[in-house]
Design an enzyme around this catalytic site. Sequence first.
Site, mmCIF file in Angstrom:
data_model
loop_
_atom_site.group_PDB
_atom_site.id
_atom_site.type_symbol
_atom_site.label_atom_id
_atom_site.label_comp_id
_atom_site.label_asym_id
_atom_site.label_seq_id
_atom_site.Cartn_x
_atom_site.Cartn_y
_atom_site.Cartn_z
ATOM 1 N N LYS A 33 -17.490 31.440 81.232
ATOM 2 C CA LYS A 33 -16.254 30.702 80.889
ATOM 3 C C LYS A 33 -15.002 31.480 81.236
ATOM 4 O O LYS A 33 -13.969 30.893 81.551
ATOM 5 C CB LYS A 33 -16.246 30.298 79.419
ATOM 6 N N GLU B 26 -21.781 23.739 83.521
ATOM 7 C CA GLU B 26 -22.073 23.023 82.266
ATOM 8 C C GLU B 26 -22.238 24.002 81.094
ATOM 9 O O GLU B 26 -21.809 23.721 79.970
ATOM 10 C CB GLU B 26 -23.354 22.189 82.445
ATOM 11 N N VAL C 204 -19.265 25.854 78.410
ATOM 12 C CA VAL C 204 -18.714 25.339 77.144
ATOM 13 C C VAL C 204 -19.836 24.710 76.335
ATOM 14 O O VAL C 204 -20.610 23.907 76.858
ATOM 15 C CB VAL C 204 -17.629 24.268 77.385
ATOM 16 N N GLY D 148 -22.589 25.953 75.045
ATOM 17 C CA GLY D 148 -23.978 26.403 75.215
ATOM 18 C C GLY D 148 -24.844 25.279 75.760
ATOM 19 O O GLY D 148 -24.639 24.804 76.871
ATOM 20 N N ASP E 277 -12.650 33.546 73.440
ATOM 21 C CA ASP E 277 -13.758 32.754 73.982
ATOM 22 C C ASP E 277 -13.487 31.254 73.778
ATOM 23 O O ASP E 277 -13.637 30.453 74.713
ATOM 24 C CB ASP E 277 -15.061 33.177 73.273
ATOM 25 N N LYS F 117 -12.716 28.169 76.597
ATOM 26 C CA LYS F 117 -13.456 26.904 76.600
ATOM 27 C C LYS F 117 -12.510 25.703 76.504
ATOM 28 O O LYS F 117 -12.720 24.702 77.184
ATOM 29 C CB LYS F 117 -14.476 26.910 75.467
ATOM 30 N N GLY G 124 -26.602 31.217 72.368
ATOM 31 C CA GLY G 124 -28.011 31.618 72.290
ATOM 32 C C GLY G 124 -28.669 31.507 73.649
ATOM 33 O O GLY G 124 -28.249 30.729 74.505
#
Length: 402
Positions: free
Chosen positions: A100, A124, A127, A129, A196, A200, A298
Amino acid sequence: MVNVAILGFGTVGSGVAEVLTKNNAHIGEKVHNAVNLKYILDVREFPDSPFADKFVKDFSVIENDPEVQIVVETIGGARVAKDFTERSLRAGKSVVTSNKELVATCGYDLIELAKEKNVSYLFEASVGGGIPIIRPLSQCLAANELTEICGILNGTTNYILTRMIRSGISFEAALAEAQAKGYAEADPTADVEGHDACRKICILSSLAFGRHIYPDQVPTEGITAVTLADVAYAEGAGRKIKLLGRAIRRSDGRVCAYVAPHLVEGENPLAGVEDVFNAITVKGDAIGDVMFYGRGAGKLPTASAVVADVMDAAKHLGSRKYLEWGPGGADVTASPDELESRWYVRAQVGAEAAKALFPEASFLARPGASEGESAFLTAAMKRPELEEKLRGTQVLSLFRVL
Ligand code: HSE
């Protein structure tokens, strides 16, 4: 056969290798072509990895191999990753990324380069996950005039806030747990200071509103100023503290985008989004409100989104997947100071003095509040008006109410 190279064998890169390998047969069926993981680039040694025979240390091996059609960039950061992305695109390879920072800072230029070379640049996983949000914004909601995006965009901070709210544990202990679970960035400052989430919301609003919005155009606050006292006041008011990224398109076309903690009303679906989960609400003139929800960080949830992009790039070899926006500029954004909202204020001020300043406020209580501390929710106003009223008052916390 479609050959893929992964750059960076960290949390996401290793997840991508795992998903590509474990689900290889089914991926090949859906793409109508075999998808082969040919190389993994990393400066570190992984002698015990099941992928040990695929590691290379020299990027030019990948760059110069005409058999590699898709490069997965999971290095992170905007320096080496940018260089390798540009070189991959120039070499005629599609690039898929979860990065990102790079998309938010250089997305427009990289998309232009991909266009020039007739290859895809897909992100994809950058943003939300594993949550599908980039494709829905660019395709499924394309018929709408979009007016607002609002979301919980960072899993680490949502995890920390949830643990503080539910278990009353300290910020530091909750952060250590999030790091152990592999949610946090390599440097968790980017999570807890809101950078972060800022990156996004830049990506989402660039896509939704059609011009590049850069991180330095988005005022950003993280969660380091949120205390257990604020959590208790919010609970008493039936609200949850959430770090939100918001972008609102004004009638003149300018976008007010910012990241900050908010006191979210209990009935708002965002208030029920806990742990590492992210949720993004989008407002469009035809659809009304729509919400996207799922695991926002994750290894495997993020790899799920990256591999789906690899499959899309594989299906579009020789052409280009349409995903783009226009150039940025100072005329794209407006200050969020223009946005009216109610405010949560916690200040070192007696109740009588606070009531005199804010006669329409709702006052809040919490057990163990210190002498002379007041907390209240104001009527709707713009920030400059609020700051004027609070001039000379020792403010302890100040968050918007949603
Ligand atoms: N550190 C990020 C988060 C990872 O916690 O949301 C996913 O972008």
